[in-house]
Design an enzyme around this catalytic site. Structure first.
Site, PDB file in Angstrom:
ATOM      1  N   HIS A 182       0.795  -1.340  -0.060  1.00 16.90           N
ATOM      2  CA  HIS A 182       0.022   0.075   0.078  1.00 16.90           C
ATOM      3  C   HIS A 182       0.871   1.162   0.091  1.00 16.90           C
ATOM      4  CE1 HIS A 182       0.487  -0.117   4.540  1.00 16.90           C
ATOM      5  NE2 HIS A 182       0.666   1.045   4.369  1.00 16.90           N
ATOM      6  N   SER A 188       4.420   2.571   7.878  1.00 19.58           N
ATOM      7  CA  SER A 188       4.338   1.629   7.286  1.00 19.58           C
ATOM      8  C   SER A 188       5.480   0.898   6.246  1.00 19.58           C
ATOM      9  CB  SER A 188       3.061   1.752   6.280  1.00 19.58           C
ATOM     10  OG  SER A 188       1.821   1.825   6.976  1.00 19.58           O
ATOM     11  N   ASP A 205       0.457  -7.838   1.607  1.00 25.72           N
ATOM     12  CA  ASP A 205       0.669  -6.241   1.685  1.00 25.72           C
ATOM     13  C   ASP A 205       2.179  -6.036   1.560  1.00 25.72           C
ATOM     14  OD1 ASP A 205       0.424  -3.478   1.662  1.00 25.72           O
ATOM     15  OD2 ASP A 205      -0.236  -3.434   3.764  1.00 25.72           O
TER      16      ASP A 205
END
Length: 467
Positions: free
Chosen positions: A120, A224, A150
């Site tokens: 992402h 992230s 992911d």
């Protein structure tokens, strides 16, 4: 004579008083000290501050932080997004596209410039740049990505060898173990936070498809793709998500275990895509209520409700009603425990499955197969077909329907379609495998028609066109 007796008595009384005073005030109380030593308790009271905060036993984060911070990079994603409608758009049509900058983190995993991050973080990127801890900036190339886990793999070209983090074994990580989260929250580069592992095998989807490491190390937007390392500086997770009502950290953060992330990037580097192995069972995690409904005594483990035909589980002899309690000697309490173990493996890997059957515990080796089951829109679950099934329906190619979509089950039944029927063509393209079906549907939008050709229960070729 009386005077002499009086003097003797006074002298004796004075001697008694002198001796008593010496004993009371001047003589050392050795016996008291000995008594205190003998009665000292052999446990440490909870009020002993020096014991509770013994700095000599505190974990040392300095070395792990110094090694990791130089291998964690700042990832910038330049993409185009649709902005609000303008007057020009109303008159001339079309929608305005505006540049949008997204940021995240990444971890250098070898000296040649391979970087692991979240899918992402780099999704829809038109241009990617990576900034190292020494402020050097490089353009990055996407080598591959896996939306399911992911995880994405990037590559930069640097003149010198780069610092990197080595992988640890996330299966060996323990609840309560100290960890560091390293990343770039809110564009604050090279940020290190500490916490402990709060839980393992966490599923946030509600579908038992995830198996995160949960920590209480502070993680915020921008973290992230960053590193979760143990006190040895080994990479045990890729920071991926937070659980929050505000959008910022409130005490929970989640990381993809390193064993899963490592397997994904190795597949991308070797095969160009992710090779997913499957056990070949469908089932649910047990709890006291579900166990009571099933009539079983166990309240932990995964109950096998169905074994997929010709899967590794089927060939190993697992069957409906068995309860999986361990995989590779790792305890399986819930379905996400099983997901975590299988997700770190690939097709043809062998896992040792320990299960309970009629109260007896057995262990069997199970070879993981490549996932040959695909959920097709409108139709349901399909799988690669055996030659014997092709011969039965007198066709040379196709895929087999193994489970009809519950929503459209009545429609299919009325039209002579049932489980076991063969789909021979999708969107006018002959199909021989589920990979062919996936390719035929790859660019399908919600507004495009879906054309199917199949052999119905009467053995007749039938065509369907859905709009």
């Amino acid at each position: 004579m009386k005077k002499i007796l009086s003097l003797v008595l006074i002298s004796a009384l004075g001697g008694v008083l002198t001796l008593g005073g010496y004993k009371l005030f001047l003589e050392e109380k050795n016996t008291v000290v000995v008594e205190n030593v003998q009665t000292t308790p052999n446990f440490l009271p909870t009020s002993n501050i020096n014991t509770l905060y013994n700095t000599t036993e505190a974990p040392d984060f300095v070395s792990a932080a110094e090694n990791t911070v130089n291998a964690v990079v700042h990832v910038k994603n330049m993409s185009m997004s649709s902005g609000p409608m303008t007057f020009e758009d109303l008159f001339f049509g079309g929608g305005s596209q505006r540049p949008q900058l997204g940021t995240g983190s990444g971890v250098i995993i070898n000296a040649n410039g391979y970087i692991i991050t979240n899918n992402h973080v780099i999704k829809n990127a038109q241009k990617l740049s990576v900034t190292l801890n020494n402020n050097k900036i490089y353009e990055a190339e996407v080598i591959g990505a896996d939306p399911k886990t992911d995880i994405a793999l990037l590559k930069i070209e640097a003149d010198d060898e780069l610092p990197y983090v080595t992988f640890g074994d996330s299966d060996n990580a323990k609840i309560g173990e100290w960890v560091l989260a390293v990343g770039n929250p809110f564009n604050l580069t090279s940020t290190v936070t500490a916490g402990i592992i709060s839980a393992k095998a966490r599923d946030l989807s509600g579908k038992s498809t995830q198996s995160f490491i949960q920590t209480d190390a502070a993680v915020n937007p921008g973290n992230s793709g960053g590193a979760l390392v143990n006190t040895n500086g080994e990479l045990i997770g890729i920071n991926t998500a937070i659980s929050s009502q505000t959008g910022s950290y409130v005490g929970y953060s989640f990381a993809v275990p390193s064993n899963i992330a490592k397997r994904v990037i190795e597949d991308i580097m070797e095969y160009g895509n992710v090779q997913n192995g499957i056990l070949g069972i469908r089932g649910n995690a047990l709890n006291s209520k579900y166990s009571e409904e099933l009539g079983v005594n166990e309240t932990e483990g995964v109950y096998i409700g169905e074994v997929v035909e010709d899967s590794g589980a089927d060939r190993a002899g697992l069957r409906q009603g068995d309860i999986i309690v361990k995989v590779n000697n790792t305890k399986i309490s819930k379905f996400s425990d099983l997901t975590g173990q299988i997700s770190s493996k690939r097709p043809n890997d062998i896992v040792q499955v320990t299960f309970s059957r009629d109260g007896n515990i057995k262990t069997v080796p199970v070879t993981l197969f490549k996932n040959n089951v695909f959920t097709m829109p409108l139709v349901g679950e399909i799988k690669d077909v055996k030659k014997v099934d092709l011969k039965k329906f007198k066709v040379s190619n196709g895929v087999k329907i193994i489970k009809l979509n519950e929503k459209y089950n009545d429609y299919w039944t009325r039209n002579g379609v049932a489980e076991g029927c063969i789909i021979t063509s999708v969107n006018d393209v002959e199909v021989n495998s589920i990979e062919d079906v996936q390719k035929a549907l790859k660019n399908q939008s919600d507004y495009d028609s879906l054309r199917l050709e199949l052999i119905n229960t009467k053995g007749e070729k039938d065509r369907f066109n859905f709009r």
